[in-house]
Motif scaffolding. Structure first.
Motif, short mmCIF file in Angstrom:
data_model
loop_
_atom_site.label_atom_id
_atom_site.label_comp_id
_atom_site.label_asym_id
_atom_site.label_seq_id
_atom_site.Cartn_x
_atom_site.Cartn_y
_atom_site.Cartn_z
N SER A 160 0.83 -1.21 0.00
CA SER A 160 0.00 0.00 0.00
C SER A 160 0.86 1.26 0.00
CB SER A 160 -0.92 -0.02 1.23
OG SER A 160 -1.64 1.19 1.34
N LYS A 161 1.91 1.25 0.81
CA LYS A 161 2.79 2.42 0.92
C LYS A 161 3.44 2.75 -0.42
CE LYS A 161 7.07 3.91 3.20
NZ LYS A 161 8.15 3.49 4.14
N HIS B 240 1.03 4.28 -2.95
CA HIS B 240 0.79 5.69 -2.62
C HIS B 240 1.99 6.57 -3.03
CE1 HIS B 240 -3.09 6.24 -0.72
NE2 HIS B 240 -2.94 5.10 -0.06
N THR C 234 -4.97 0.77 0.30
CA THR C 234 -4.70 2.14 -0.17
C THR C 234 -5.93 3.02 -0.07
OG1 THR C 234 -5.32 1.63 -2.47
CG2 THR C 234 -2.99 1.28 -1.83
N LEU D 3 -7.37 4.58 -7.57
CA LEU D 3 -6.99 5.45 -6.47
C LEU D 3 -7.15 6.88 -6.99
CD1 LEU D 3 -5.98 5.59 -3.58
CD2 LEU D 3 -3.64 5.45 -4.45
#
Length: 340
Positions: free
Chosen positions: A220-221, A224, A255, A277
């Motif tokens: 997820s990091k 992003h 996310t 996203l």
């Protein structure tokens, strides 16, 4: 339009193209519309099996096949297309640039439901090249009633152009590769080279690749971080199966992205995931993308680079035609795969 015997046609103006066919060798135009028949043409016409020809006599209620086909092509064509001049009653449409062919199938069916109209296209959402024929139209008789043509013209353009070609956009691409076995160096990643090969024709600009272990937080990091850095498409590879260590879908969900679909009725490619996203597509790619020559990735990728946002219903519709024959020599896209 008047029918006359060929033996009496010298000096008259032919009102339609006449085709010569030599089986297995040749098919082409032998006589051109508007050509004045000479005495020397009569034996050739008889050899072609023409005992009568039509000569044109103007009538307000009828439109000649060439004018009708040209008008249909002009009304159907939207951005990204040009049309040829009539040839043997047919007018072709060709892209002015590479791109994604878009066909309003409902409009097309309504036009073809009219008597004496014929319009054929390549499949919707197909990748096409500049200059190739993507559609052709004609009318069945030598002349069509004006009111029928006008109805067809209205249908062609009433909901926007029936046929368009969208150009591809050169998106900034980030690649997140998951898998503790790759992160630790036990095996070498094979995904990134395949991704570069498949995205290069669309103008992808690869920002970079990061490799992370099977950790949803780290996945997820990194997604992003790519988006924050300007990525317009993020591809996440590996970890898409139902094994307990495969947590890529969990990482994509973490996310906060809108998940359109996890799983797709396409073989190979059923474990594909699509999410957004914000406006950035995030795709979870199953292992088949690395090993099979054609997968769901090849159906989705052109639409993303054409700037389209794909819905769940569109993913669902891929089931009809979503079975790849896995031919010994791949002919995609000149095959049934992905064509509903």
């Amino acid at each position: 339009m008047r029918k006359v015997p060929v033996t009496e046609a010298a000096g008259m103006v032919l009102c339609h193209d006449i085709t010569r066919i030599i089986p297995g060798r040749e098919k082409g135009r032998a006589f051109r519309r508007g050509q004045v028949i000479t005495p020397g043409d009569i034996p050739t016409l008889l050899d072609l099996g023409k005992e009568h020809i039509y000569v044109w006599e103007s009538e307000d209620s009828l439109i000649h096949e060439d004018e009708a086909a040209l008008s249909l092509a002009r009304h159907a064509a939207g951005p990204g297309l040009k049309w040829d001049q009539p040839n043997q009653g047919r007018v072709n449409l060709r892209p002015v640039h590479d791109g994604l062919l878009k066909v309003d199938v409902d409009q097309l069916n309504r036009v073809n439901s009219l008597v004496d109209i014929a319009m054929a296209t390549a499949h919707n959402n197909r990748v096409v090249k500049k200059g190739q024929i993507v559609a052709g139209t004609r009318v069945i008789p030598l002349a069509i009633r004006r009111e029928i043509l006008e109805e067809a013209e209205e249908i062609c353009s009433q909901a926007g152009p029936m046929i368009t070609v969208k150009p591809f956009q050169p998106l900034w691409l980030g690649v997140v590769t998951t898998g503790s076995e790759v992160y630790s160096g036990r095996i070498q990643d094979g995904f990134c080279s395949v991704i570069k090969q498949k995205t290069a024709p669309f103008g992808a600009k690869v920002m970079g690749q990061v490799i992370v272990p099977d950790d949803p937080f780290l996945i997820s990091k990194e997604i992003h971080q790519f988006v924050a850095g300007g990525a317009e498409l993020v591809l996440v590879t590996g970890g898409m199966s139902v094994d307990p260590d495969d947590v890529t879908p969990v990482g994509i969900r973490a996310t906060g992205a809108e998940v359109i679909s996890y799983g797709a009725p396409v073989l190979p490619g059923s474990m594909f995931m699509l999410a957004y996203l914000g406006h950035v597509p995030v795709c979870g790619l199953p292992g088949c993308v690395m090993f099979n020559s054609v997968t769901i990735f090849d159906l989705i990728l052109p639409r993303i680079f054409a700037g389209e946002r794909i819905s769940r219903s569109e993913i669902v519709s891929l089931g009809h035609g979503g079975l790849c024959d896995e031919c010994g020599e791949c002919r995609f896209p000149a095959c049934s795969f992905g064509k509903s």
